[in-house]
Motif scaffolding. Structure first.
Motif, PDB file in Angstrom:
ATOM      1  N   UNK A 173       0.793  -1.232   0.000  1.00 49.88           N
ATOM      2  CA  UNK A 173       0.000   0.000   0.000  1.00 49.88           C
ATOM      3  C   UNK A 173       0.823   1.280   0.000  1.00 49.88           C
ATOM      4  N   UNK A 174       2.098   1.205   0.403  1.00 53.01           N
ATOM      5  CA  UNK A 174       2.905   2.438   0.506  1.00 53.01           C
ATOM      6  C   UNK A 174       3.490   2.842  -0.848  1.00 53.01           C
ATOM      7  N   UNK A 175       3.786   4.149  -0.971  1.00 57.10           N
ATOM      8  CA  UNK A 175       4.540   4.631  -2.130  1.00 57.10           C
ATOM      9  C   UNK A 175       6.021   4.448  -1.850  1.00 57.10           C
ATOM     10  N   UNK A 176       6.777   4.135  -2.893  1.00 56.68           N
ATOM     11  CA  UNK A 176       8.231   4.034  -2.742  1.00 56.68           C
ATOM     12  C   UNK A 176       8.814   5.441  -2.731  1.00 56.68           C
ATOM     13  N   UNK A 177       9.966   5.605  -2.109  1.00 54.63           N
ATOM     14  CA  UNK A 177      10.631   6.914  -2.077  1.00 54.63           C
ATOM     15  C   UNK A 177      10.999   7.339  -3.499  1.00 54.63           C
ATOM     16  N   UNK A 178      10.550   8.533  -3.862  1.00 57.33           N
ATOM     17  CA  UNK A 178      10.811   9.070  -5.201  1.00 57.33           C
ATOM     18  C   UNK A 178      12.318   9.112  -5.484  1.00 57.33           C
ATOM     19  N   UNK A 179      13.089   9.508  -4.472  1.00 53.47           N
ATOM     20  CA  UNK A 179      14.546   9.634  -4.644  1.00 53.47           C
ATOM     21  C   UNK A 179      15.175   8.275  -4.913  1.00 53.47           C
ATOM     22  N   UNK A 180      14.724   7.242  -4.182  1.00 56.05           N
ATOM     23  CA  UNK A 180      15.309   5.914  -4.388  1.00 56.05           C
ATOM     24  C   UNK A 180      14.965   5.380  -5.782  1.00 56.05           C
ATOM     25  N   UNK A 181      13.731   5.616  -6.247  1.00 58.32           N
ATOM     26  CA  UNK A 181      13.357   5.166  -7.594  1.00 58.32           C
ATOM     27  C   UNK A 181      14.205   5.900  -8.631  1.00 58.32           C
TER      28      UNK A 181
END
Ligand SMILES: *Cc1c(COP(=O)(O)O)cnc(C)c1O
Length: 345
Positions: free
Chosen positions: A153-161
């Motif tokens: 359900x969580x969004x992944x960290x934009x920076x890590x992607x």
């Protein structure tokens, strides 16, 4: 990135099937004797537009992505299968993906005989780009990232992607099937910056049209052209193209549904967290939530006996004793909470 080094040689050199509706398109002919169709039972007698141009025009406007950066598939599942077939040599190449995540990535890899390398998220389901990259080698062609992630359900960290996009020498598939429920900046807005990015969207969730099977992939025109070459010529039926055009006209209504679902999500997760059987509700950015409970399997079976079906994810890695629950109508959510309040301990 050099696309030719990533694409299978047989696909790079493929002469695609040329169908009647592709050889002759636009122009003002009125007598069609080129495709062995019946002249009766209009409009279902005719093959549909193989490139779905009218629908792509609307989707392009809605999503802010150029038409030649849009691929339409029979669900996102078609796009997932296509990218495996385009980039991965069976028994030689491999793909990485976050784990736990959407089950179709692994099934599609197995069907294509492509090694699947799951990379465990942290206990709080966050992505480490370094850990994902450490699982890749020179035969890794694809990385599957799902954000908001299913089933967590969580969004992944934009920076890590973004770090994966910058450092991985392959294609990054960012599946944003639940993006319509999230406030994060969608990755389709970054197509210009990353030529190795493929973003997946779908009409199956927020757009309430799972039955028609319409998935979207956004990528560079070059990647899209290979997806169009490999797909079945008439992969999107006329009824699907028409229904999709219809639902896209109801954007305001869809946005109201999304707002209502998000409001209900706050209410239901708060009430769920107060239940004695609840250990933890994980943060969610989607139209469902994952919760750790005391005795997931028996609660699952109890809910079935009350006519309510949720998803038992307790055998999935990092999801021990977890149920995944979709947000329904207020009445459906009340039925869930009432049943759980009655749960015999
Ligand atoms: C539901 C879902 C999809 C949608 O698949 P369709 O084939 O478009 O219905 C895609 N990705 C994830 C992660 C999903 O949960």
């Amino acid at each position: 990135m050099v696309l030719q080094e990533l694409i299978r040689p047989n696909i790079w050199n493929l002469t695609p099937y040329s169908c009647a509706r592709q050889e002759y398109s636009d122009g003002d002919a009125t007598v069609f004797l080129d495709a062995n169709e019946s002249p009766y039972h209009s409009p279902l007698n005719r093959y549909p537009d193989p490139l779905q141009r009218e629908l792509k025009r609307e989707i392009s406007r809605l999503k802010g992505v150029a038409e030649d950066c849009v691929f339409l598939g029979n669900g996102s599942d078609e796009a997932i299968d296509l990218v495996l077939r385009i980039f991965c040599e069976p028994r030689q190449d491999n793909v990485v993906a976050i784990s736990p995540s959407y089950g179709m990535y692994e099934v599609a890899a197995n069907i294509n005989n492509v090694e699947y390398r799951p990379v465990l998220l942290s206990e709080s389901f966050s992505l480490s780009a370094n850990k994902l990259l450490a699982a890749t080698d020179r035969h890794t062609k694809l990385a599957f990232l799902c954000s908001p992630n299913n089933p967590t359900g969580n969004s992944l960290s934009h920076e890590e992607v973004e770090k994966v996009l910058r450092r991985f020498n392959g294609i990054v598939v960012v599946d944003e099937a639940y993006g319509d429920f999230s406030c994060e900046k969608p990755f389709r807005e970054e197509l210009q910056e990353h030529d190795n990015l493929i973003v997946l969207n779908t009409l199956s969730k927020a757009w309430a049209s799972a039955a028609i099977r319409l998935g979207m992939a956004f990528a560079s025109p070059q990647i899209i052209s290979f997806m169009n070459r490999v797909k079945y010529p008439y992969n999107i039926s006329l009824p699907t193209q028409r229904e999709a055009l219809e639902v896209l006209k109801h954007r305001t209504e869809v946005e109201q549904w999304v707002r209502l679902i998000l409001r209900e999500r706050e209410r239901v997760t708060a009430a769920f967290a107060r239940l004695p059987l609840c250990q933890k509700v994980f943060p969610t950015d989607a139209n469902f939530f994952l919760a750790r409970v005391d005795g997931a399997e028996s609660i699952y079976r109890y809910l079935i006996s009350r006519g309510i079906v949720v998803r038992d994810r307790s055998r999935v890695r990092l999801c021990q004793e977890c149920l995944r629950i979709t947000i329904g109508t207020p009445e459906e959510n009340d039925a869930l909470l009432k049943a759980l309040n009655d749960y015999p301990r």
